[in-house]
Design a protein around this motif. Structure first.
Motif, short mmCIF file in Angstrom:
data_model
loop_
_atom_site.label_atom_id
_atom_site.label_comp_id
_atom_site.label_asym_id
_atom_site.label_seq_id
_atom_site.Cartn_x
_atom_site.Cartn_y
_atom_site.Cartn_z
N SER A 249 0.88 -1.08 -0.21
CA SER A 249 0.00 0.15 0.04
C SER A 249 0.94 1.21 -0.06
O SER A 249 0.59 2.33 -0.50
CB SER A 249 -0.86 -0.03 1.30
N ILE A 250 2.09 1.07 0.57
CA ILE A 250 2.81 2.36 0.48
C ILE A 250 3.56 2.51 -0.86
O ILE A 250 3.53 3.71 -1.16
CB ILE A 250 4.25 2.16 1.77
N VAL A 251 3.87 1.64 -1.42
CA VAL A 251 4.73 1.78 -2.91
C VAL A 251 3.56 1.74 -4.08
O VAL A 251 4.11 1.81 -5.09
CB VAL A 251 5.83 0.92 -3.03
N GLY A 252 2.22 1.28 -3.75
CA GLY A 252 1.28 1.20 -4.58
C GLY A 252 1.29 0.05 -5.75
O GLY A 252 1.64 0.36 -6.95
N ILE A 253 1.66 -1.14 -5.14
CA ILE A 253 1.76 -2.25 -6.26
C ILE A 253 0.83 -3.39 -5.77
O ILE A 253 0.54 -3.44 -4.35
CB ILE A 253 3.30 -2.82 -6.36
N GLU A 254 0.41 -4.24 -6.68
CA GLU A 254 -0.39 -5.33 -6.15
C GLU A 254 0.47 -6.70 -6.81
O GLU A 254 0.38 -6.95 -7.81
CB GLU A 254 -1.73 -5.22 -7.03
N PRO A 255 1.06 -7.21 -5.71
CA PRO A 255 1.69 -8.38 -6.17
C PRO A 255 0.69 -9.66 -6.59
O PRO A 255 -0.32 -9.53 -6.25
CB PRO A 255 2.61 -9.05 -4.90
N ASP A 256 1.14 -10.49 -7.31
CA ASP A 256 0.65 -11.70 -7.73
C ASP A 256 0.37 -12.39 -6.35
O ASP A 256 -0.89 -13.05 -6.23
CB ASP A 256 1.10 -12.76 -8.72
N ILE A 257 1.37 -12.74 -5.72
CA ILE A 257 1.02 -13.61 -4.51
C ILE A 257 1.77 -12.60 -3.16
O ILE A 257 3.10 -11.96 -3.54
CB ILE A 257 1.95 -14.79 -4.54
N THR A 258 1.23 -12.50 -2.12
CA THR A 258 1.84 -11.80 -1.06
C THR A 258 2.27 -12.95 0.33
O THR A 258 1.26 -13.56 0.49
CB THR A 258 1.20 -10.70 -0.45
N THR A 259 3.13 -12.95 0.74
CA THR A 259 3.30 -13.76 2.16
C THR A 259 3.30 -12.74 3.25
O THR A 259 4.18 -11.76 3.28
CB THR A 259 4.54 -14.84 2.08
N ILE A 260 2.75 -13.36 4.52
CA ILE A 260 2.90 -12.54 5.52
C ILE A 260 3.07 -13.36 6.59
O ILE A 260 3.18 -14.63 6.52
CB ILE A 260 1.62 -11.71 5.99
N GLY A 261 3.47 -12.97 7.85
CA GLY A 261 3.45 -13.93 8.95
C GLY A 261 3.50 -12.85 10.26
O GLY A 261 3.01 -12.08 10.28
N LYS A 262 4.40 -13.23 11.27
CA LYS A 262 4.96 -12.43 12.36
C LYS A 262 3.67 -11.62 12.75
O LYS A 262 2.76 -12.03 13.60
CB LYS A 262 5.87 -11.42 12.01
N ALA A 263 3.54 -10.27 12.58
CA ALA A 263 2.53 -9.47 13.17
C ALA A 263 1.16 -9.92 12.94
O ALA A 263 0.05 -9.49 13.63
CB ALA A 263 2.62 -8.05 12.69
#
Ligand SMILES: Cc1ncc(COP(=O)(O)O)c(C=O)c1O
Length: 443
Positions: A249-263
Motif C-alpha cells: 500500500s505504501i509503494v502502490g503495487i499489487e503482487p500476484d502473491i503476498t506472504t505475511i507472518g509475524k504481526a
C-alpha cells in the motif's frame, strides 16, 4: 585483562542466573545454547521471564527496553491486553479442534480488509512455509522451475529461501542478483526459465537494512507480467507493520502473491499466503491432478492463533498502532543521529517506518533526512566483517537495559514511549563512547 574481557566478565557476573540457564541450555541446543541464530551471543543473551508493553525482564531481575519484539512480530508491544484477553478466552474453549472453525474465517476477512490483494488466503505455521508454498504455486502455474531472488534479502532458512552458498541447501534452481536494475530482471526473465520473482517488502534484511529503491518495486509487476512470471512480495516483516495495508500500500503495487507472518497473528506463530484466486486455485480439490497442490500442516489456522490474530488485526485496521510506532522510530533515529553527530561518532541510525537500523562505519554521506543510510554501498550496510562490532554493541546495550536485534537494529512498537526513546539514545551514546575507548570503533 583487556577492556573487552572486562565487559564479558562484568556481564557474566551481573547475570549469574542467566549464566546458570545458559550452562543447562548448552547440554541441549547446539548453537551455543541458543535456539535461533540471532540469539547466539558471547557469553549469552539474558534468559527472559516475562514481558509487557515495551519492556521485558530477565531471571536476574533486570529490565530491558525491548526492540527485538518477538523478531518483529509484536507491533503492539508485549502482552497487549486485547490480544491477551482473546487468547485467554479461546484457551478456555480449546486450543485446537483439528477442524473448521469460525475464527479462521473472521481472521481471513480481516486480512482481506487490510490487504485487498487477498482474493484468496491460505494459512501456515510460519512465514517461511508461506514462502515455500508461494514458490510451489508459481511453479505449478508457469510450468517453470527457476526463482529470481535478490542479494541481502531474507525469506527463511529453508532450501531456496536461505542465503546464497548455505551449506547443505539445494539452491540449484535459484538465481540471486542485486536489487535496483529493472533491465537486469527483464534480461533474466527473458530466458524463459523463471517461475517467480521473490523480493522482501521494505527492502533487504528486516525492512531495508539494505534499502531497495521504491521505483524498483514499482517496476517489478510490469516486468513479471510481460514474461508470465509470478511476482511474490514477502511481507512477513512489513505485513501490517509499516502501514495497515503493508508495504504494497505504501509503494502502490499489487503482487500476484503476498506472504505475511509475524504481526498477522499478534505474537503467536503463523504465516499466510494471499493473492490471485487463479493461482491459489491449485489448492482446491477440484483442481486437475497435474495442478493439484496438497497442503497439510498441523498448525494451520489454529483457533488459539486465529483468536490472537483477530484481536491484533482489528487493532491494525485504522493504522493507529503503526503510526505510533513510526513516530517513535522517527524520533529515535533523529535524536540518536543528532547525538552521534555532535559526538563525532562513526555511527548512524537509518531506515523508514517502524525500524531503526544501526550502522557503524565511515559516514560517507551526511543527510538531514534521518531515514537515509550513511552510505549507499550495500556491502558496507551488510558487512559480515562488522558482525563482531555489532554484537559488541548489543552486549553493551544489554548492560544498559536495551535489548536490540544483534546490535544491528531496533524495531519499534506502539507501546514504546518518549521516555524509552530518551533512555535508548543515552544508552546508545554511552555504549558507543565505551566502544571508542575499547578501540572497537577504529574501523
Ligand atoms: C522477510 C522475512 N521473510 C520470511 C521470514 C521467515 O519467517 P518465519 O521465521 O516466520 O518462518 C522472515 C523471518 O525473519 C523474514 O524476515
Amino acid at each position: 585483562m583487556s577492556n573487552s574481557d572486562q565487559l564479558l566478565e562484568a556481564y557474566r557476573q551481573s547475570h549469574p542466573n542467566s549464566a546458570r540457564w545458559h550452562e543447562r541450555a548448552k547440554a541441549f541446543f547446539p548453537a551455543d545454547g541458543a535456539t535461533h541464530f540471532t540469539r547466539v551471543r558471547a557469553p549469552f543473551r539474558p534468559y527472559i521471564t516475562h514481558a509487557r508493553g515495551s519492556r521485558k525482564w530477565d531471571v536476574d531481575g533486570y529490565e530491558y527496553i525491548d526492540y527485538v519484539l518477538g523478531h518483529g512480530a509484536l507491533i503492539l508491544g508485549h502482552a497487549h491486553p486485547a490480544v491477551v484477553e482473546a487468547v485467554q478466552q479461546q484457551a478456555a474453549k480449546g486450543f485446537h479442534f483439528g477442524d473448521n472453525h469460525p475464527l479462521e474465517v473472521q481472521w481471513a476477512e480481516l486480512i482481506r480488509r487490510l490487504m485487498p490483494a487477498a482474493e484468496r488466503i491460505e494459512f501456515f505455521a510460519s512465514g517461511q512455509e508461506a514462502n515455500l508454498m508461494a514458490i510451489r504455486l508459481s511453479r505449478v502455474a508457469t510450468g517453470k522451475r527457476r526463482i529470481l531472488k535478490f542479494r541481502h534479502n531474507y525469506h527463511g532458512w529453508a532450501d531456496e529461501l536461505c542465503a546464497e552458498g548455505t551449506p547443505g541447501a539445494n539452491e540449484d534452481q535459484v538465481t540471486v542478483i542485486d536489487v535496483g536494475d529493472p533491465e537486469q530482471v527483464d534480461r533474466h526473465l527473458a530466458t524463459g526459465q523463471f517461475a517467480a520473482v521473490l523480493i522482501e517488502g521494505g527492502g533487504g534484511r528486516i525492512a531495508g537494512r539494505v534499502p531497495t529503491p521504491v521505483e524498483f518495486f514499482q517496476a517489478l509487476p510490469a516486468i513479471t507480467r510481460k514474461h508470465g512470471v509470478i511476482f511474490i512480495l514477502d511481507e512477513v516483516v512489513t505485513g501490517f507493520r509499516e502501514a495497515a495495508g503493508g508495504w504494497q500500500s505504501i509503494v502502490g503495487i499489487e503482487p500476484d502473491i503476498t506472504t505475511i507472518g509475524k504481526a498477522v497473528s499478534g505474537g503467536l506463530p503463523s504465516g499466510a499466503l494471499l493473492g490471485r484466486a487463479d493461482l491459489l486455485a491449485s489448492l482446491s480439490p477440484t483442481s486437475p491432478p497435474a495442478r493439484l497442490v496438497m497442503h497439510g500442516g498441523t498448525w494451520n489456522a489454529v483457533p488459539l492463533t486465529a483468536a490472537a490474530g483477530i484481536a491484533a488485526c482489528e487493532l491494525y485496521l485504522d493504522g493507529a498502532p503503526q503510526q505510533a510506532a513510526c513516530t517513535m522510530a522517527g524520533r529515535l533515529r533523529h535524536q540518536a543521529n543528532d547525538r552521534f553527530r555532535r559526538a563525532g561518532a562513526p555511527a548512524r541510525l537509518y531506515g523508514t517506518h517502524t525500524v531503526a537500523h544501526i550502522y557503524i562505519g565511515p559516514i560517507e554521506r551526511e543527510s538531514a533526512d534521518d531515514s537515509a543510510p550513511p552510505t549507499t554501498d550495500p556491502a558496507k550496510l551488510a558487512n559480515p566483517r562488522m558482525t563482531p562490532v555489532y554484537k559488541r554493541l548489543d552486549l553493551h546495550l544489554l548492560q544498559r537495559g536495551v535489548s536490540s536485534l544483534r546490535g544491528e537494529g531496533l524495531m519499534l512498537s506502539s507501546a514504546h514511549t518518549e521516555e524509552d526513546i530518551d533512555r535508548t539514545v543515552a544508552a546508545l551514546a554511552d555504549a558507543l563512547q565505551e566502544m571508542e575507548r575499547e578501540r572497537m570503533l577504529s574501523l
